[in-house]
Design an enzyme around this catalytic site. Sequence first.
Site, PDB file in Angstrom:
ATOM      1  N   ASP A 136       0.815  -1.208   0.000  1.00 51.01           N
ATOM      2  CA  ASP A 136       0.000   0.000   0.000  1.00 51.01           C
ATOM      3  C   ASP A 136       0.855   1.266   0.000  1.00 51.01           C
ATOM      4  OD1 ASP A 136      -3.053   0.944   0.819  1.00 51.01           O
ATOM      5  OD2 ASP A 136      -1.513   2.241   1.669  1.00 51.01           O
ATOM      6  N   VAL A 164      -5.376   2.507   0.090  1.00 48.05           N
ATOM      7  CA  VAL A 164      -5.429   1.923  -1.255  1.00 48.05           C
ATOM      8  C   VAL A 164      -5.914   0.481  -1.187  1.00 48.05           C
ATOM      9  CG1 VAL A 164      -4.131   1.410  -3.337  1.00 48.05           C
ATOM     10  CG2 VAL A 164      -3.606   3.462  -2.031  1.00 48.05           C
ATOM     11  N   ASP A 165      -5.451  -0.265  -0.189  1.00 47.28           N
ATOM     12  CA  ASP A 165      -5.925  -1.637  -0.021  1.00 47.28           C
ATOM     13  C   ASP A 165      -7.431  -1.679   0.208  1.00 47.28           C
ATOM     14  OD1 ASP A 165      -3.818  -3.548  -0.285  1.00 47.28           O
ATOM     15  OD2 ASP A 165      -2.929  -2.788   1.545  1.00 47.28           O
ATOM     16  N   VAL A 166      -7.930  -0.771   1.026  1.00 44.62           N
ATOM     17  CA  VAL A 166      -9.366  -0.749   1.314  1.00 44.62           C
ATOM     18  C   VAL A 166     -10.167  -0.402   0.049  1.00 44.62           C
ATOM     19  CG1 VAL A 166     -11.181   0.387   2.646  1.00 44.62           C
ATOM     20  CG2 VAL A 166      -9.011  -0.206   3.751  1.00 44.62           C
ATOM     21  N   GLY A 169     -10.176  -3.344  -2.158  1.00 50.29           N
ATOM     22  CA  GLY A 169     -11.098  -4.340  -1.639  1.00 50.29           C
ATOM     23  C   GLY A 169     -12.542  -4.015  -1.974  1.00 50.29           C
TER      24      GLY A 169
END
Length: 375
Positions: A136, A164-166, A169
Site C-alpha cells: 500500500d 489503497v488496499d481498502v 477491496g
Amino acid sequence: MLSGIRVADFSRVLAGPYATMMLADFGADVVKIESPSGDDTRHWRPPVDARGRSTYFGSVNRNKRSVVLDLADAAGLAEARRLAASADVVVENFRPGVMERFGLAYAAVRAANPGVVYCSITGFGTGEGAALAGYDLLVQAVGGLMSITGDPDGDPAKAGVALVDVIAGQNALAGILLALRERDRTGLGQLVEVNLLQSLLSALTNQAAGTLATGVAPTRLGNQHPSIAPYALYRAADRDLVIAVGNDKQFAALAGVLGGGTLATDERFASNAARVEHRDELRARIETRLAAASAAHWVAALTAVGVPAGLVNDVGEALAYAEALGLESVAEIADAGGGTSRTVANPIGLAAAAAQYRTPPPALDEHAGADWLPS
C-alpha cells in the site's frame, strides 16, 4: 442475501480479506485458506485484543472459516483444487504467476468449474508491473497520493490507514457482485481483475481529472482544498476544527457567525474563485475570530446556521460521534467461550437483508476436519 454462495478465499493481508469479509457479512460461506504459518496479519501486533489476538487480522476476517492447506504439499494442493472446483467465488492476491504454478489460475479453475467468479487482486496488473510488490505505501507513493498529501513545505505524507488496499477491496467486492449478477443471467462465471494502482488512480477523481485536462499536476496544500475556500483546518482557542464552506450562502452564514465586520462584503471574498485566490488573507481573518472561543463553541454555532464544521476527532472520539448520531457503527460478536468482542460494523445498510455478525475471526486452522470441503 448471499446464503448458498461459497467463497474460496486464498487472499491475505488486507484488500482481499476486506472484500471477502464484506461478502461473509451478507451470508456467503467464506473458507479462508491459510498457509501453515497463517495470514501475515496474524503476526502484526501490537495492538491485540483481550485474548491476545492481532486486531489487524481481526479487522477483516470475521464470519469466516479457517483451514490450513500447504499448497506445496500434494495432499493440500489437491484439497485446494477440489475447493476451487466447488466454489462460486475464488479470490486470490498472490503475485502474478503463483496460482498458475499450483494449477489454480483462472483458466484451470474455469475448466472444472465454468460458473466460477474468479477475482484476482494484484498490485500493478499482470503486464509490465507484474513483478512489482503490491504494498500500500508503495502504491500511495508511485500512484500520486503522497504528492498531494501533507504540508506544502513539508514531506509528502501517506494516509493514516492502508487506504489503497481498502479501496481495492471495495472494487473487488463490486466486481464480484457484478459478475455474480451476470452469472444469474448466463450461468457462466468470469474473471474479475482489480489492481491497487488503478484503484488509487480512479479514487484520485478531481485531482486526476484536473491533471488530464490541464497537464498540470496538483501540489500539496496541507489541509486546504485546491478549488474551494474556506475549506480547511483551523485553530480555535483550545483545539483544531475544520470548516468546509461549499458555496456563497454558506460563506455568508459563516461571516455572520464570526461577526467579522467587512468579511461578507470584502471583494476579495465575494466569490469562491476570489476566496481561493486570497485564501491566505481569508485564513488570517477567520483564525483571528476563532481564537476568541473554543472549537466546540464554534462548531455548535456554525452547525446551527448550516455551515459544515466539526472537531478533529481521534478514532475513539469518531466512533463515539457516530454513536451519538444514531449510527450503528460498532457491532458485537459472541465468542465461543461466552464472551463478546466488538467490531466495526459493515457500512452497507440494506433494509431487507442487514449484515450479520455471526462468528469472530477464526483461529488458525480452526475448521480443519469440519465439513468445509465437498466430497
